[in-house]
Write an enzyme that holds these catalytic residues in place. Sequence first.
Site, short mmCIF file in Angstrom:
data_model
loop_
_atom_site.label_atom_id
_atom_site.label_comp_id
_atom_site.label_asym_id
_atom_site.label_seq_id
_atom_site.Cartn_x
_atom_site.Cartn_y
_atom_site.Cartn_z
N LYS A 1 56.42 12.63 -51.51
CA LYS A 1 56.54 11.20 -51.86
C LYS A 1 56.70 11.03 -53.37
O LYS A 1 57.59 10.34 -53.85
CB LYS A 1 55.30 10.43 -51.39
CG LYS A 1 55.18 9.04 -51.97
CD LYS A 1 53.94 8.33 -51.51
CE LYS A 1 52.71 8.55 -52.34
NZ LYS A 1 52.67 7.84 -53.64
N ASN A 2 55.80 11.67 -54.13
CA ASN A 2 55.80 11.44 -55.57
C ASN A 2 57.01 12.05 -56.28
O ASN A 2 57.35 11.63 -57.39
CB ASN A 2 54.50 11.97 -56.19
CG ASN A 2 53.31 11.08 -55.86
OD1 ASN A 2 53.48 10.01 -55.26
ND2 ASN A 2 52.12 11.51 -56.22
N CYS B 1 45.33 -2.42 -59.17
CA CYS B 1 45.35 -1.19 -58.39
C CYS B 1 43.91 -0.85 -58.04
O CYS B 1 43.02 -1.01 -58.87
CB CYS B 1 45.98 -0.08 -59.22
SG CYS B 1 45.83 1.51 -58.44
#
Length: 425
Positions: free
Chosen positions: A22-23, A119
Amino acid sequence: MESIIISGGNSLSGTIECSGSKNASLPILALSILTSNLEIKNIPNLADVKSMLNLLNSLGVHHSYVNKNNKSNILLENSNKISSLAEYDLVRKMRASFLVLGPLLTRNGFARVSLPGGCAIGLRPVDLHIFAMKKLGADIELIDGYVIAKAIKGKLIGNKIIFPQVSVGATENAIMAAIFARGETLIENAAREPEVQDLCNCLISMGVKIDGVGSSTIYIEGVNSLNKVSYNVISDRIEACSFIIAAAITKSNLVIKNINLDHIQSFLIVMKSMGLKFKAQEKSIEVFESGDLNPIDLKTSAYPGFPTDMQAQIVTLACFSNGDSEVKENIFENRFMHIPELNRLGANITIEGNRAIIRGKSSFVGAEVMATDLRASVSLILAGLAAKGTTKVNRVYHLDRGYEKIDEKLSSCGANIYRKKNEKP
Ligand code: UD1
C-alpha cells in the site's frame, strides 16, 4: 458498517500470499500526474488506493484496469491537462493524499492542496513537506485550510534539502517535486524505507537519474519528461510481518509467500530473539509451531529499524510470551490506542509515556472491541485468533484501508473468521 467475527483457538495451516505494498503504491500512483501514460502492476485493492484514484481522477487522471477481472494492474492516463486543486473532501479521507503536492507543484508551478487534517495516531504535521517545497523555490501560504504553493520563478529550482527529521512522506514529496525542477537536487537525512526506494526505482525506470537509492542522501537530476513504463510495485512488508505474527500467535505451521526478505530483517531479528522457529527461502517464510516465546525489549525507529507499523502487532504477540516485555514507540506520539482494547480481551499492559509494559503469559477471552486505526485493527484480529471464544471487531473500515482480503486469506488457512454487515440502529 461491517464487523469481523472471529472464533479463536484454531491453528492455521497452508499458504498465504502477500499483496502489493500500500505505502509503495500511493506515491507511485501520484506519479501519474507527471506523465500521460503509466501502467502500475501489483497494486493492492484497498480503500486507500481507491481514495488516491478518486483524488487523481478529480485532478484529470483517468484510470482503467488492464484486465477487468484483476484490479492489481492499473493504467493511468491524462490528456495533458491537470488541475492544481486537491479539494478538502478528497484529501481528508487519507493523509497520504498530501503526496500530490510535490507532483502538482513541479508540473504546474502551482498547487492548492487541502491540509490533511486530524489523525488518530498523532499530530502528524506537514511542516517538513512544506520546508522541502520552499527549498525548491516555492512560495507557500496557508489559507482557509489549504496549502497554496507557487513556484516563485514559474518553475521549481533544484537545491540541497537537509531534513531536520526523517519523514517518509516529506522525502517522497521532495523526490517527486525535484523531477521537473531545473537542475540537481540533493536530499540529506532522507527516509530510507523500501517504499521510498520503490518510488526512486520507478522513477529510474522512467528515465530519471537518481543516485543514493536506499541511503539517507539522495541525488536527483531534473528532467523535462518521463518515459512511458509498466512498473511492478514491491510486496507489502507490513502485511507479511502481520501474517508471521498470525502464525506465531496461533502456534501454527504456515507458509507466507511473496515477501522481500531484505525488507523485513529488523522484524526477523526480533522473531528470532523471541524463539520463533521459521525458515526463510528466496521469497517466502515458513513458520513452524514453536514453544513458549521469549519476552522482548524494543523500540520503533525509522528504517532499517523496527517499524512503527508493526508495533501494535508485536505488542499483541508479547502478551503471550513467557515474561514481561517493553516496547517503546518513538515515531508517533499517540499510537497505543489498541492497548485498552487488548486489555479488555485479557492483556495486562500499562502505558508509561511512550513505553508499553506488557506482562506475559496472558490468556485472552473474546469480546466486542473497536478498531481505532489501521494497525490497531489488525492487532485486534490477531488477538481474536488467539482468544478463547468469539471476538467481534467493529469499525473494520480501518482494516480495509490497508489489508487486502485479510479475512479471506486467514479463513483459507483454517481461521474461523467472517465479515458481518451490521443492521443500522
Ligand atoms: C508513512 C507511512 C506510515 C508509517 C510512517 C512511519 C505511508 C502512506 N504511510 O507515514 O504507514 O507509519 O511513514 O514509518 O507511507 N512529521 C513531522 N512533520 C512532517 C511530517 C512528519 O513532524 O511534515 C513527523 C510525524 O508526525 C511522525 C514522524 O515525523 O512523528 C514520521 O512521520 P512520516 O515518516 O512523515 O510518516 P508518514 O509519511 O505520514
